[in-house]
Design a protein around this motif. Structure first.
Motif, short mmCIF file in Angstrom:
data_model
loop_
_atom_site.label_atom_id
_atom_site.label_comp_id
_atom_site.label_asym_id
_atom_site.label_seq_id
_atom_site.Cartn_x
_atom_site.Cartn_y
_atom_site.Cartn_z
N GLN A 14 33.59 -7.64 -0.24
CA GLN A 14 34.69 -8.59 -0.11
C GLN A 14 34.25 -9.72 0.81
O GLN A 14 33.31 -9.57 1.59
CB GLN A 14 35.92 -7.90 0.49
CG GLN A 14 35.68 -7.37 1.89
CD GLN A 14 36.80 -6.48 2.40
OE1 GLN A 14 37.34 -5.67 1.65
NE2 GLN A 14 37.14 -6.63 3.67
N PHE A 15 34.93 -10.86 0.69
CA PHE A 15 34.63 -11.99 1.56
C PHE A 15 35.50 -11.99 2.80
O PHE A 15 35.11 -12.53 3.83
CB PHE A 15 34.79 -13.31 0.81
CG PHE A 15 33.61 -13.65 -0.05
CD1 PHE A 15 32.50 -14.26 0.50
CD2 PHE A 15 33.60 -13.33 -1.39
CE1 PHE A 15 31.40 -14.57 -0.28
CE2 PHE A 15 32.51 -13.63 -2.19
CZ PHE A 15 31.40 -14.24 -1.63
N SER A 16 36.68 -11.42 2.71
CA SER A 16 37.57 -11.43 3.87
C SER A 16 36.98 -10.56 4.99
O SER A 16 36.29 -9.59 4.73
CB SER A 16 38.96 -10.95 3.48
OG SER A 16 38.89 -9.65 2.95
N ARG A 27 30.63 -12.43 3.10
CA ARG A 27 30.64 -13.70 3.83
C ARG A 27 29.39 -13.84 4.72
O ARG A 27 28.93 -14.96 4.96
CB ARG A 27 31.90 -13.77 4.68
CG ARG A 27 32.01 -15.02 5.53
CD ARG A 27 33.20 -14.94 6.43
NE ARG A 27 34.41 -14.89 5.62
CZ ARG A 27 35.57 -15.35 5.99
NH1 ARG A 27 35.73 -15.89 7.17
NH2 ARG A 27 36.61 -15.28 5.21
N TYR A 36 33.80 -14.92 -6.53
CA TYR A 36 34.43 -13.64 -6.24
C TYR A 36 33.65 -12.53 -6.93
O TYR A 36 33.06 -12.75 -7.99
CB TYR A 36 35.89 -13.63 -6.71
CG TYR A 36 36.68 -14.73 -6.04
CD1 TYR A 36 37.23 -14.53 -4.78
CD2 TYR A 36 36.83 -15.97 -6.64
CE1 TYR A 36 37.93 -15.55 -4.14
CE2 TYR A 36 37.53 -16.99 -6.02
CZ TYR A 36 38.08 -16.77 -4.77
OH TYR A 36 38.76 -17.77 -4.13
N ARG A 40 33.14 -3.87 -7.83
CA ARG A 40 32.89 -3.51 -6.44
C ARG A 40 31.75 -2.52 -6.36
O ARG A 40 31.40 -1.88 -7.34
CB ARG A 40 34.13 -2.89 -5.82
CG ARG A 40 35.34 -3.80 -5.85
CD ARG A 40 36.53 -3.21 -5.17
NE ARG A 40 36.51 -3.32 -3.72
CZ ARG A 40 36.69 -4.43 -3.02
NH1 ARG A 40 36.87 -5.56 -3.64
NH2 ARG A 40 36.68 -4.43 -1.71
N LEU A 51 28.81 -11.96 -8.74
CA LEU A 51 29.90 -12.82 -8.26
C LEU A 51 29.98 -14.01 -9.20
O LEU A 51 28.96 -14.46 -9.73
CB LEU A 51 29.63 -13.28 -6.84
CG LEU A 51 29.49 -12.12 -5.85
CD1 LEU A 51 28.04 -11.90 -5.51
CD2 LEU A 51 30.29 -12.38 -4.63
N ASP A 53 32.61 -17.70 -10.32
CA ASP A 53 33.79 -18.53 -10.13
C ASP A 53 34.61 -18.61 -11.42
O ASP A 53 35.59 -19.32 -11.50
CB ASP A 53 33.40 -19.93 -9.65
CG ASP A 53 32.49 -20.66 -10.63
OD1 ASP A 53 32.06 -20.06 -11.66
OD2 ASP A 53 32.18 -21.83 -10.38
N GLN A 58 34.80 -12.75 -14.79
CA GLN A 58 35.04 -11.71 -13.78
C GLN A 58 35.84 -10.56 -14.40
O GLN A 58 35.50 -9.39 -14.23
CB GLN A 58 35.79 -12.30 -12.58
CG GLN A 58 36.08 -11.29 -11.49
CD GLN A 58 36.94 -11.87 -10.38
OE1 GLN A 58 37.69 -12.82 -10.60
NE2 GLN A 58 36.83 -11.30 -9.20
#
Length: 184
Positions: A14-16, A27, A36, A40, A51, A53, A58
């Motif tokens: 995840q990026f968060s 990140r 994204y 997973r 990943l 866009d 996706q």
């Protein structure tokens, strides 16, 4: 845009930021905006993460209905018998139902990067490698499948999704590629 990333062990898909600020995330490796993960990999799994866009791509890559084959190299505890491999090929019963048949074969020990931290070594318990390809995406599915046949997973590395392969990427490295119509 399509990005192939070799996710290292211990990195969250995840990026968060981790709420506690203790975990490493995408990140920390990928400075690109607007991409994204298509699917997973668990924190304790390594290897290919795609990943993009492109929301449609996706969805196509991550949704089981589209049957994207995902190939894993799995270090297991013990030496697999032909019966255990055949049970994996036919599909096994997990607590959330039966798995679909998988493509499974024994594999000589692959030439991979060292894992940090290393896999535990037990002098009196042998390990082996197998390749498993599935087109489902249940939580920790490969680990649960190998455990169901008496072969606990020690290390799990995803090496391919459809025609996209991990080749040439070291842990933490990524490569931007042109999206193509991959056979799934």
């Amino acid at each position: 845009m399509l990005v192939l990333f070799n996710k290292p062990y211990g990195v969250l898909s995840q990026f968060s930021r981790d709420p506690l600020g203790t975990a490493t995330t995408l990140r920390d490796f990928i400075p690109l905006r607007g991409v994204y993960a298509a699917g997973r990999l668990d924190k304790d799994s390594e290897g290919l993460l795609i990943l993009t866009d492109d929301g449609r791509l996706q969805h196509r890559l991550s949704h089981p209905r589209h049957k994207s084959w995902k190939t894993y190299w799995v270090q297991i505890e013990g030496q697999p018998s032909e019966d255990q491999l055949e049970r994996l090929r036919r599909g096994v019963i997990l607590n959330d139902g039966p798995t679909r048949p998988a493509r499974v074969r024994s594999l000589p020990e692959p030439d991979l990067w060292p894992r940090d931290p290393p896999i535990r070594f037990r002098r009196h318990i042998p390990t082996a490698w197998i390749e498993i390809a599935i087109h489902e995406g249940r939580n920790r599915q490969v680990r649960r499948m190998t455990a169901a046949v008496g072969l606990p997973t020690l290390r799990l590395v995803r090496v391919a999704i459809g025609d996209w392969r991990l080749e040439g990427l070291k842990p933490g490295e990524y490569r931007v590629v042109l999206p193509t119509r991959s056979k799934h």
